[in-house]
Design an enzyme around this catalytic site. Structure first.
Site, PDB file in Angstrom:
ATOM      1  N   HIS A  14     -50.509  46.983 -77.678  1.00  0.00           N
ATOM      2  CA  HIS A  14     -50.952  47.708 -78.642  1.00  0.00           C
ATOM      3  C   HIS A  14     -52.250  47.370 -79.138  1.00  0.00           C
ATOM      4  CE1 HIS A  14     -46.844  49.305 -78.735  1.00  0.00           C
ATOM      5  NE2 HIS A  14     -47.437  50.281 -79.699  1.00  0.00           N
ATOM      6  N   GLU A  28     -49.041  52.685 -84.057  1.00  0.00           N
ATOM      7  CA  GLU A  28     -47.913  53.830 -83.961  1.00  0.00           C
ATOM      8  C   GLU A  28     -48.072  54.892 -84.853  1.00  0.00           C
ATOM      9  OE1 GLU A  28     -45.395  54.184 -81.488  1.00  0.00           O
ATOM     10  OE2 GLU A  28     -46.735  52.886 -80.320  1.00  0.00           O
ATOM     11  N   CYS A  33     -50.280  41.374 -77.012  1.00  0.00           N
ATOM     12  CA  CYS A  33     -49.386  42.687 -77.397  1.00  0.00           C
ATOM     13  C   CYS A  33     -50.206  43.821 -76.786  1.00  0.00           C
ATOM     14  CB  CYS A  33     -49.323  42.933 -78.897  1.00  0.00           C
ATOM     15  SG  CYS A  33     -48.473  44.437 -79.193  1.00  0.00           S
ATOM     16  N   CYS A  55     -45.201  45.776 -71.888  1.00  0.00           N
ATOM     17  CA  CYS A  55     -44.974  45.222 -73.188  1.00  0.00           C
ATOM     18  C   CYS A  55     -44.480  43.983 -73.453  1.00  0.00           C
ATOM     19  CB  CYS A  55     -43.641  46.273 -73.651  1.00  0.00           C
ATOM     20  SG  CYS A  55     -43.042  45.912 -75.315  1.00  0.00           S
ATOM     21  N   ASP A  66     -43.526  50.955 -71.969  1.00  0.00           N
ATOM     22  CA  ASP A  66     -43.704  50.232 -73.373  1.00  0.00           C
ATOM     23  C   ASP A  66     -42.936  50.918 -74.562  1.00  0.00           C
ATOM     24  OD1 ASP A  66     -45.190  48.434 -74.916  1.00  0.00           O
ATOM     25  OD2 ASP A  66     -46.215  50.159 -75.796  1.00  0.00           O
ATOM     26  N   SER A  67     -42.758  50.160 -75.367  1.00  0.00           N
ATOM     27  CA  SER A  67     -42.246  50.761 -76.701  1.00  0.00           C
ATOM     28  C   SER A  67     -42.826  51.928 -77.167  1.00  0.00           C
ATOM     29  CB  SER A  67     -42.086  49.823 -77.685  1.00  0.00           C
ATOM     30  OG  SER A  67     -43.450  49.247 -78.158  1.00  0.00           O
TER      31      SER A  67
HETATM   32  N1  DGL Z   1     -46.739  46.952 -76.817  1.00  0.00           N
HETATM   33  C1  DGL Z   1     -45.628  46.035 -77.340  1.00  0.00           C
HETATM   34  C2  DGL Z   1     -46.212  44.594 -76.976  1.00  0.00           C
HETATM   35  O1  DGL Z   1     -46.865  44.392 -76.325  1.00  0.00           O
HETATM   36  C3  DGL Z   1     -45.452  46.148 -78.773  1.00  0.00           C
HETATM   37  C4  DGL Z   1     -44.233  46.244 -79.268  1.00  0.00           C
HETATM   38  C5  DGL Z   1     -43.797  46.810 -80.607  1.00  0.00           C
HETATM   39  O2  DGL Z   1     -43.680  46.188 -81.554  1.00  0.00           O
HETATM   40  O3  DGL Z   1     -42.962  47.702 -80.359  1.00  0.00           O
HETATM   41  O4  DGL Z   1     -45.485  43.476 -77.364  1.00  0.00           O
END
Ligand code: DGL
Length: 284
Positions: free
Chosen positions: A204, A168, A202, A83, A20-21
């Protein structure tokens, strides 16, 4: 990183990679590891370059590909892009253009298709809100994929660009988080009052679940992707026996981040629900 690389080679491990990011993929990894604890895993969050959500197609592709290559170097035969942004903006190019050149035996899978395949079983009104990053929403991936399986479903997409930074930057418990959660949910429901299901597109966003629930009427169900992706991966491995047999089974988990490891350990331990000790990855 070099030390880790040799360790893995010596161990002869072939783990499943989960990418993931940043922290969001942990919500998916938690479900995968709970369902299939027997396999070896490596989780990597590119926290140093998160969020990906507002970045261009080219940048998300370049970052994601670099991380996928890192997983391959460590011996992962299979990488899950946990992600949505990377799945929407990089997965197809990686599968169609990069993989044939990198290694035809390896696989990279995303989270959008498995979610689209099952979303129809959640909604009665056939009106579904899809919340995601700007990148995921503007790609139109969910409308396209859901219409393939459930053409009768009306998708109401909405970008929530402030939600990933709240997670984050460790602000997910703050009053600022309340403000931005209420703001986007109001906007969604004002535009489509018949929605009975909201998909958190998402990885997150489940980390904001308590606040999301607080601002929603009870009859609206909120769908997170962890269980869906874990079930879909189990099904994939059952159908692809050669891949399944190639993954090693010592029940190990390794965590890596491209940012500060003590910050990562602190937040990831909360999000993952178990002690996390990460290693630092320097991507050149
Ligand atoms: N967890 C990422 C997703 O599912 C988030 C991405 C980000 O903006 O870094 O889209």
């Amino acid at each position: 990183m070099v030390v880790t690389f040799y360790l893995y080679k010596m161990d002869n491990k072939r783990p499943i990679g989960v990418f993931d990011s940043g922290y969001g993929g942990l919500t998916v990894f938690k479900s995968i590891a709970a369902l299939m604890p027997q396999y070896d895993y490596i989780y990597m969050g590119d926290n140093g370059r998160a969020p990906y959500g507002n970045r261009s197609f080219d940048t998300v592709h370049q970052y994601t590909l670099q991380c996928v290559e890192w997983f391959f170097e460590l011996g992962c035969p299979l990488v899950i892009l946990a992600c949505n942004t990377a799945s929407a903006k990089a997965l197809r190019t990686i599968q169609q253009q990069n993989l044939p050149r990198l290694d035809v035996e390896k696989r990279v899978l995303g989270v959008i298709r498995p979610t689209a395949e099952v979303i129809g079983s959640y909604t009665k009104t056939r009106s579904v809100g899809v919340l995601g990053t700007k990148g995921t929403i503007t790609s139109g991936s969910y409308e396209i994929e859901i219409s393939k399986f459930f053409p009768d479903i009306k998708v109401h997409p909405l970008a929530c660009p402030m939600w990933v930074p709240l997670v984050e930057y460790g602000e997910y418990m703050s009053a600022g988080a309340d403000y931005f959660v209420e703001k986007y949910l109001d906007e969604l429901l004002t535009g489509a009052p018949d929605i009975d299901t909201i998909l958190l597109a998402c990885t997150h966003y489940p980390l904001l679940m308590d606040k999301i629930r607080k601002y929603l009427p009870e009859h609206i169900q909120v769908v997170a992707q962890g269980g869906i992706v874990a079930d879909s991966l189990a099904d994939y491995l059952q159908r692809h026996t050669r891949m399944e047999e190639g993954i090693t089974r010592n029940g190990s988990m390794q965590f890596y981040t491209t940012d500060d490891t003590s910050d990562f350990d602190h937040h990831a331990t909360t999000f993952f629900g178990a002690n996390v000790h990460s290693g630092f990855v320097h991507l050149k």
